[in-house]
Design a protein around this motif. Sequence first.
Motif, mmCIF file in Angstrom:
data_model
loop_
_atom_site.group_PDB
_atom_site.id
_atom_site.type_symbol
_atom_site.label_atom_id
_atom_site.label_comp_id
_atom_site.label_asym_id
_atom_site.label_seq_id
_atom_site.Cartn_x
_atom_site.Cartn_y
_atom_site.Cartn_z
ATOM 1 N N GLY A 142 -12.608 8.152 -15.156
ATOM 2 C CA GLY A 142 -12.711 8.457 -13.735
ATOM 3 C C GLY A 142 -11.349 8.831 -13.170
ATOM 4 O O GLY A 142 -10.335 8.828 -13.881
ATOM 5 N N PRO A 143 -11.293 9.169 -11.874
ATOM 6 C CA PRO A 143 -10.023 9.574 -11.260
ATOM 7 C C PRO A 143 -9.185 8.373 -10.817
ATOM 8 O O PRO A 143 -9.713 7.300 -10.524
ATOM 9 C CB PRO A 143 -10.477 10.383 -10.041
ATOM 10 N N ALA A 144 -7.877 8.584 -10.794
ATOM 11 C CA ALA A 144 -6.945 7.583 -10.275
ATOM 12 C C ALA A 144 -5.979 8.277 -9.325
ATOM 13 O O ALA A 144 -5.461 9.351 -9.635
ATOM 14 C CB ALA A 144 -6.180 6.908 -11.405
ATOM 15 N N ARG A 145 -5.724 7.662 -8.185
ATOM 16 C CA ARG A 145 -4.832 8.227 -7.173
ATOM 17 C C ARG A 145 -3.466 7.578 -7.294
ATOM 18 O O ARG A 145 -3.348 6.341 -7.301
ATOM 19 C CB ARG A 145 -5.402 7.974 -5.781
ATOM 20 N N VAL A 146 -2.420 8.401 -7.422
ATOM 21 C CA VAL A 146 -1.057 7.893 -7.578
ATOM 22 C C VAL A 146 -0.121 8.615 -6.618
ATOM 23 O O VAL A 146 -0.432 9.695 -6.109
ATOM 24 C CB VAL A 146 -0.544 8.053 -9.024
ATOM 25 N N THR A 147 1.030 7.994 -6.395
ATOM 26 C CA THR A 147 2.128 8.627 -5.676
ATOM 27 C C THR A 147 3.295 8.783 -6.639
ATOM 28 O O THR A 147 3.714 7.809 -7.265
ATOM 29 C CB THR A 147 2.562 7.789 -4.460
ATOM 30 N N ARG A 148 3.810 10.006 -6.761
ATOM 31 C CA ARG A 148 4.951 10.261 -7.621
ATOM 32 C C ARG A 148 6.177 10.526 -6.761
ATOM 33 O O ARG A 148 6.082 11.083 -5.675
ATOM 34 C CB ARG A 148 4.683 11.447 -8.537
ATOM 35 N N GLY A 149 7.335 10.095 -7.249
ATOM 36 C CA GLY A 149 8.570 10.320 -6.518
ATOM 37 C C GLY A 149 9.754 9.861 -7.317
ATOM 38 O O GLY A 149 9.656 9.635 -8.531
ATOM 39 N N TYR A 170 0.812 -1.212 0.000
ATOM 40 C CA TYR A 170 0.000 0.000 0.000
ATOM 41 C C TYR A 170 0.849 1.267 0.000
ATOM 42 O O TYR A 170 0.307 2.363 -0.080
ATOM 43 C CB TYR A 170 -0.937 0.000 1.209
ATOM 44 N N ASP A 171 2.167 1.105 0.087
ATOM 45 C CA ASP A 171 3.066 2.238 0.071
ATOM 46 C C ASP A 171 4.393 1.771 -0.502
ATOM 47 O O ASP A 171 4.704 0.577 -0.508
ATOM 48 C CB ASP A 171 3.263 2.801 1.482
ATOM 49 N N LEU A 172 5.147 2.696 -1.029
ATOM 50 C CA LEU A 172 6.482 2.399 -1.536
ATOM 51 C C LEU A 172 7.439 3.309 -0.790
ATOM 52 O O LEU A 172 7.714 4.435 -1.200
ATOM 53 C CB LEU A 172 6.526 2.642 -3.054
ATOM 54 N N GLU A 173 7.934 2.798 0.355
ATOM 55 C CA GLU A 173 8.714 3.623 1.275
ATOM 56 C C GLU A 173 9.996 4.152 0.661
ATOM 57 O O GLU A 173 10.532 5.175 1.096
ATOM 58 C CB GLU A 173 9.043 2.833 2.546
ATOM 59 N N TRP A 232 13.249 7.151 -7.219
ATOM 60 C CA TRP A 232 13.848 5.970 -6.618
ATOM 61 C C TRP A 232 15.193 5.777 -7.312
ATOM 62 O O TRP A 232 15.247 5.628 -8.527
ATOM 63 C CB TRP A 232 12.935 4.757 -6.824
ATOM 64 N N HIS A 233 16.268 5.829 -6.533
ATOM 65 C CA HIS A 233 17.618 5.830 -7.116
ATOM 66 C C HIS A 233 17.745 6.941 -8.152
ATOM 67 O O HIS A 233 18.479 6.807 -9.149
ATOM 68 C CB HIS A 233 17.956 4.484 -7.734
ATOM 69 N N GLY A 234 17.024 8.033 -7.939
ATOM 70 C CA GLY A 234 17.097 9.177 -8.836
ATOM 71 C C GLY A 234 16.176 9.110 -10.037
ATOM 72 O O GLY A 234 16.038 10.095 -10.766
ATOM 73 N N LEU A 235 15.546 7.960 -10.257
ATOM 74 C CA LEU A 235 14.663 7.821 -11.405
ATOM 75 C C LEU A 235 13.223 8.176 -11.033
ATOM 76 O O LEU A 235 12.767 7.854 -9.925
ATOM 77 C CB LEU A 235 14.689 6.383 -11.937
ATOM 78 N N PRO A 236 12.482 8.808 -11.947
ATOM 79 C CA PRO A 236 11.083 9.108 -11.662
ATOM 80 C C PRO A 236 10.236 7.841 -11.655
ATOM 81 O O PRO A 236 10.374 6.975 -12.534
ATOM 82 C CB PRO A 236 10.676 10.038 -12.815
ATOM 83 N N VAL A 237 9.384 7.714 -10.654
ATOM 84 C CA VAL A 237 8.521 6.549 -10.483
ATOM 85 C C VAL A 237 7.115 7.017 -10.154
ATOM 86 O O VAL A 237 6.923 7.991 -9.413
ATOM 87 C CB VAL A 237 9.046 5.626 -9.352
ATOM 88 N N VAL A 238 6.133 6.341 -10.729
ATOM 89 C CA VAL A 238 4.731 6.548 -10.377
ATOM 90 C C VAL A 238 4.232 5.257 -9.748
ATOM 91 O O VAL A 238 4.275 4.187 -10.378
ATOM 92 C CB VAL A 238 3.878 6.902 -11.609
ATOM 93 N N PHE A 239 3.769 5.349 -8.506
ATOM 94 C CA PHE A 239 3.295 4.166 -7.777
ATOM 95 C C PHE A 239 1.786 4.239 -7.632
ATOM 96 O O PHE A 239 1.228 5.279 -7.259
ATOM 97 C CB PHE A 239 3.950 4.085 -6.403
ATOM 98 N N LEU A 240 1.128 3.128 -7.909
ATOM 99 C CA LEU A 240 -0.324 3.046 -7.782
ATOM 100 C C LEU A 240 -0.682 1.766 -7.036
ATOM 101 O O LEU A 240 -0.242 0.677 -7.412
ATOM 102 C CB LEU A 240 -0.968 3.060 -9.173
ATOM 103 N N THR A 241 -1.445 1.901 -5.967
ATOM 104 C CA THR A 241 -1.924 0.731 -5.235
ATOM 105 C C THR A 241 -3.387 0.493 -5.621
ATOM 106 O O THR A 241 -4.231 1.378 -5.485
ATOM 107 C CB THR A 241 -1.750 0.906 -3.713
ATOM 108 N N ARG A 242 -3.674 -0.678 -6.153
ATOM 109 C CA ARG A 242 -4.973 -0.935 -6.779
ATOM 110 C C ARG A 242 -6.147 -0.771 -5.816
ATOM 111 O O ARG A 242 -7.215 -0.291 -6.199
ATOM 112 C CB ARG A 242 -5.012 -2.370 -7.316
ATOM 113 N N HIS A 243 -5.968 -1.226 -4.586
ATOM 114 C CA HIS A 243 -7.088 -1.293 -3.650
ATOM 115 C C HIS A 243 -7.263 -0.026 -2.819
ATOM 116 O O HIS A 243 -8.131 0.012 -1.939
ATOM 117 C CB HIS A 243 -6.911 -2.487 -2.717
ATOM 118 N N GLY A 244 -6.442 0.989 -3.090
ATOM 119 C CA GLY A 244 -6.554 2.225 -2.339
ATOM 120 C C GLY A 244 -5.965 2.101 -0.947
ATOM 121 O O GLY A 244 -5.562 1.008 -0.511
#
Length: 262
Positions: A33-40, A15-18, A42-54
């Motif tokens: 519809g809307p989708a909730r994502v976390t952007r950040g 549910y998280d990508l620490e 990782w090792h300097g590379l851009p990553v978009v993380f999405l947890t399916r179940h919220g």
Amino acid sequence: MTRPPLAIVAGTGFYDLEALEDRSEETVDTRWGPARVTRGRWHGLPVVFLTRHGPGHTVPPHLVNYRANIRALADLGCEDVVAVNVTGSIDPELAPGDLLCLDDFLDLTRQRPLTFFDGSGPEGVVHVDVGRPYHPELRRELLDAGAAAGHPLRDGGVYAAFEGPRFETAAEIRLARLAGGDVAGMTGVPEVVLAREAGLRYAAVALVVNPCTGVGDADEPITMAEIDAVLARSRDAVLAVLDELVHTRATFTDETDEEDAG
């Protein structure tokens, strides 16, 4: 050289990508519809993380808005999607904690929207080839990352997708096994198909957390306590594989940038 963000999609227990730094939460509005994502990063590379179940696993598998999720990743500029699927084993040789790099699927779902091409859009009806639903080059990256991280993935496996949220019957698992299924889950389809329709490269790691109904000791019911216990001891192995994959990509990007600068 700036690389497009890598998309990581996960479900139960993830549910998280620490590891993400410089993170931000974002809601992406799409036609579906809307989708909730976390952007950040990782090792300097851009990553978009999405947890399916919220957050806190509030969305059951049959109600996940797969079209919004995949459309959002494409709209954010992602080209590659690495998915994590928590699964039960159909193949009796697979044990809890085993990892597979999937290469095919069976769709045994019944009621979820399966395509972007439902005839309502300007593109009309489109028939997409899914002879290789999991991208060969991205699969190879996952396999190499697993080997380098000390958590090797079995090369190949057929994912049998069921509707959920209930677990499968013994008869359903026998049917899936006869059709060549190796693991069973509730979220891998239509996600993989939608990624293919959206032009994204998609690969998936399946983590086995329990024997399916009728596999092994048929008298033992499947419980979330059993699944959570396996997740607690196996989650780090999955994250180590992802970390190695991202680190390898970051190293390659740095080397490419140096060559371009030279």
